[in-house]
Scaffold this motif. Sequence first.
Motif, PDB file in Angstrom:
ATOM      1  N   LYS A 157       0.808  -1.222   0.000  1.00  4.48           N
ATOM      2  CA  LYS A 157       0.000   0.000   0.000  1.00  4.48           C
ATOM      3  C   LYS A 157       0.841   1.271   0.000  1.00  4.48           C
ATOM      4  O   LYS A 157       0.392   2.315  -0.484  1.00  4.48           O
ATOM      5  CB  LYS A 157      -0.934   0.010   1.214  1.00  4.48           C
ATOM      6  N   SER A 200      -0.040  -2.465 -13.763  1.00  4.03           N
ATOM      7  CA  SER A 200      -1.008  -3.267 -13.012  1.00  4.03           C
ATOM      8  C   SER A 200      -0.463  -4.675 -12.804  1.00  4.03           C
ATOM      9  O   SER A 200       0.072  -5.279 -13.736  1.00  4.03           O
ATOM     10  CB  SER A 200      -2.330  -3.340 -13.775  1.00  4.03           C
ATOM     11  N   GLU A 257      -3.836  -6.881  -5.471  1.00  2.00           N
ATOM     12  CA  GLU A 257      -3.974  -6.403  -6.848  1.00  2.00           C
ATOM     13  C   GLU A 257      -3.699  -4.901  -6.887  1.00  2.00           C
ATOM     14  O   GLU A 257      -4.473  -4.102  -6.347  1.00  2.00           O
ATOM     15  CB  GLU A 257      -5.368  -6.737  -7.377  1.00  2.00           C
ATOM     16  N   ASN A 317      -5.462   2.262  -8.318  1.00  2.00           N
ATOM     17  CA  ASN A 317      -6.407   1.412  -7.593  1.00  2.00           C
ATOM     18  C   ASN A 317      -5.637   0.378  -6.777  1.00  2.00           C
ATOM     19  O   ASN A 317      -4.454   0.120  -7.019  1.00  2.00           O
ATOM     20  CB  ASN A 317      -7.364   0.725  -8.572  1.00  2.00           C
ATOM     21  N   GLY A 346      -6.605  -3.487  -4.686  1.00  2.00           N
ATOM     22  CA  GLY A 346      -7.609  -4.466  -4.299  1.00  2.00           C
ATOM     23  C   GLY A 346      -6.985  -5.654  -3.593  1.00  2.00           C
ATOM     24  O   GLY A 346      -5.795  -5.942  -3.744  1.00  2.00           O
ATOM     25  N   TYR A 349      -7.870  -9.784  -2.976  1.00  2.00           N
ATOM     26  CA  TYR A 349      -8.737 -10.923  -3.264  1.00  2.00           C
ATOM     27  C   TYR A 349      -8.394 -12.035  -2.284  1.00  2.00           C
ATOM     28  O   TYR A 349      -7.335 -12.656  -2.359  1.00  2.00           O
ATOM     29  CB  TYR A 349      -8.550 -11.389  -4.706  1.00  2.00           C
ATOM     30  N   SER A 404     -10.630  -9.067  -7.584  1.00  2.00           N
ATOM     31  CA  SER A 404     -11.200  -8.427  -6.395  1.00  2.00           C
ATOM     32  C   SER A 404     -12.324  -7.465  -6.769  1.00  2.00           C
ATOM     33  O   SER A 404     -12.450  -7.031  -7.921  1.00  2.00           O
ATOM     34  CB  SER A 404     -10.111  -7.673  -5.625  1.00  2.00           C
ATOM     35  N   ASP A 405     -13.138  -7.113  -5.777  1.00  2.00           N
ATOM     36  CA  ASP A 405     -14.253  -6.189  -6.000  1.00  2.00           C
ATOM     37  C   ASP A 405     -13.783  -4.823  -6.490  1.00  2.00           C
ATOM     38  O   ASP A 405     -14.516  -4.124  -7.195  1.00  2.00           O
ATOM     39  CB  ASP A 405     -15.053  -6.013  -4.703  1.00  2.00           C
ATOM     40  N   ALA A 406     -12.561  -4.443  -6.128  1.00  6.52           N
ATOM     41  CA  ALA A 406     -12.043  -3.125  -6.512  1.00  6.52           C
ATOM     42  C   ALA A 406     -11.967  -2.951  -8.025  1.00  6.52           C
ATOM     43  O   ALA A 406     -11.968  -1.823  -8.531  1.00  6.52           O
ATOM     44  CB  ALA A 406     -10.666  -2.905  -5.891  1.00  6.52           C
ATOM     45  N   TYR A 407     -11.911  -4.068  -8.773  1.00 10.06           N
ATOM     46  CA  TYR A 407     -11.760  -3.986 -10.230  1.00 10.06           C
ATOM     47  C   TYR A 407     -12.974  -4.554 -10.974  1.00 10.06           C
ATOM     48  O   TYR A 407     -12.891  -4.810 -12.174  1.00 10.06           O
ATOM     49  CB  TYR A 407     -10.493  -4.733 -10.662  1.00 10.06           C
ATOM     50  N   LYS A 408     -14.092  -4.736 -10.274  1.00 10.58           N
ATOM     51  CA  LYS A 408     -15.270  -5.336 -10.898  1.00 10.58           C
ATOM     52  C   LYS A 408     -15.763  -4.544 -12.101  1.00 10.58           C
ATOM     53  O   LYS A 408     -16.299  -5.118 -13.060  1.00 10.58           O
ATOM     54  CB  LYS A 408     -16.403  -5.456  -9.869  1.00 10.58           C
ATOM     55  N   ASP A 467     -13.746  -2.205 -13.736  1.00 14.13           N
ATOM     56  CA  ASP A 467     -12.595  -1.660 -14.457  1.00 14.13           C
ATOM     57  C   ASP A 467     -12.656  -2.097 -15.923  1.00 14.13           C
ATOM     58  O   ASP A 467     -12.655  -3.290 -16.231  1.00 14.13           O
ATOM     59  CB  ASP A 467     -11.302  -2.160 -13.808  1.00 14.13           C
TER      60      ASP A 467
END
Length: 553
Positions: free
Chosen positions: A284, A291, A308, A313, A315, A317, A333-337, A339
């Motif tokens: 982080k 990516s 991820e 961004n 994420g 998973y 992960s949900d962060a890239y749903k 994208d």
Amino acid sequence: MKIKIKIAFFTGILFSFFSCGISKSIHHQPELKGYSQAKPVVVKHSDTLFSSGPNYLIKNKQKLWELYVSGDPLQRGLTIGALSEPMVKKQQELFFSRIQTFIPSKFKQRLLRGFLNWYNRKLYINIPEEYQSEIYGISQYTSDDFNWVAPKYLRSLYLHGAHDIGHAMQDLALVGCSSMAVWGAKTDDGELLIGRNFDFYAGDEFAEDKIVAFITPDQGHPFMMVTWGGMVGVVSGMNKEGLTVTINAGKSKIPLVAKTPISIVAREILQYAANIDQAIAIAKKRQVFVSESIMVGSAQDKKAVLIEVSPNNFGLYDVQNNDQLVCSNHFQSDAYKTDERNLETIATGHSKYRLDRMNELLSEKEQMNPLKMAEILRDTKGLKDKKIGYGNEKGINQLIAHHSIIFKPESRRVWVSSNPYQLGEYVAYDLNAIFSKKENDFVVLGTNSLNIPKDGFLDSEAYRNYEKYKEQSKIIDKAIAQKETLDDAFITAYQNLNPDFWMVYDKAGQYYFGKRRYIAAQAEFEKALAKEITTVPDRIRIEKYLKKIRRRK
């Protein structure tokens, strides 16, 4: 005259802007105070064993180089450079000589140098001082032949960013890695088990001198990694705490400025994290410029997760109520749903197909162990065991791997493949034994009794044909590009070397189309469409050829 003055004026402003932007970076040197800069003395015991104090480099019978090094950042860099100097020089020779081939003009080479200085202007800010010092040490053993690119240290620093650019260009078939982790009821002893193929392809010579490095830093955890000459970043590794790190490229834009290379983030995690939470905290705090999925396995947590990361961004998973995790080249992960780039990769690429194939094979194998993991990593078939041709990126084993690796974190054991690809013997290593061995005991570090045998495919006619196919592909590519003429018998023989692969028919179609033999081209393109084509863009391109042919009738 006024126009020329304006051009000169704006050129001067632009040059001043770039100069201000890059001046600090091109003159930057790492802080080396407090470190001894004395170059190590290397003793050559044989062509396969070199030592410097307690540090050494040895080649095992499987032709893997094993590197054992300890010390502060500069000591590590100088020692690694001194022991592996031929390999460091070879890797830079392979990389930069190709650039010279592509850009023979001295003027254009100077332009490239200016661009690299500008593009990498923030690289030094984003690489921890510790790793800059290590890179500096290694750089003292690089060649002067490529100073036209940049001085030794800057050039070595730039190469760590270049690796990420290769990942960003995965659409050019440079990379398509696959990894998987199982634990609990899914393994024969309940322990975490991880396997991965590192399919970063930069030519066969690039993978000739693999290095299995065992590093004891003055700060952080001792660790092992699979690497190559001059590389301090990590692509696959495990530390003494039983934490593993592997990286898989995601869909990226071509970045406009270099920041923290993913391999450096992975190195920092490997050296300083003992569990998943610590790994997340390190990831982080770093700004990346491509990516990437970072699979982290943990003996403490007894599971694996995917971190991820991308420039804008972040994420995580973490599978719930499950005992397996698979990863290819898209985010989960949900962060890239939502994208768009990630959704495009899933819909049009080969990543989801490989992920589905990994899940399919894992569902067929109960009570996983290292041997069964190797079987999956060596699998060349498609879904439902369909023959998709050798070298197809939809296969888990694309026959281009730099290396393949298997981890048992709780037992601190690792298996590393030997050439070619992941077909050679997997050499076993016990980190507990290696990091507690006596100093000045210059022996090979593998545990041969635990090795995984070579793949039987290596002795088959199909494998020999695949290697011939690779060589003959160069001939047909040259014929297509330069409008040369080939015998039809050559084309047929070429296709018979890898008959299930769509690309042999696609290349034949392109060849005949270039020769204006449209009926023959149509037949070949139609054969290609009947095979398992790697990506949607590939299929669309072939369909466009067929439309052109039909319009000519």
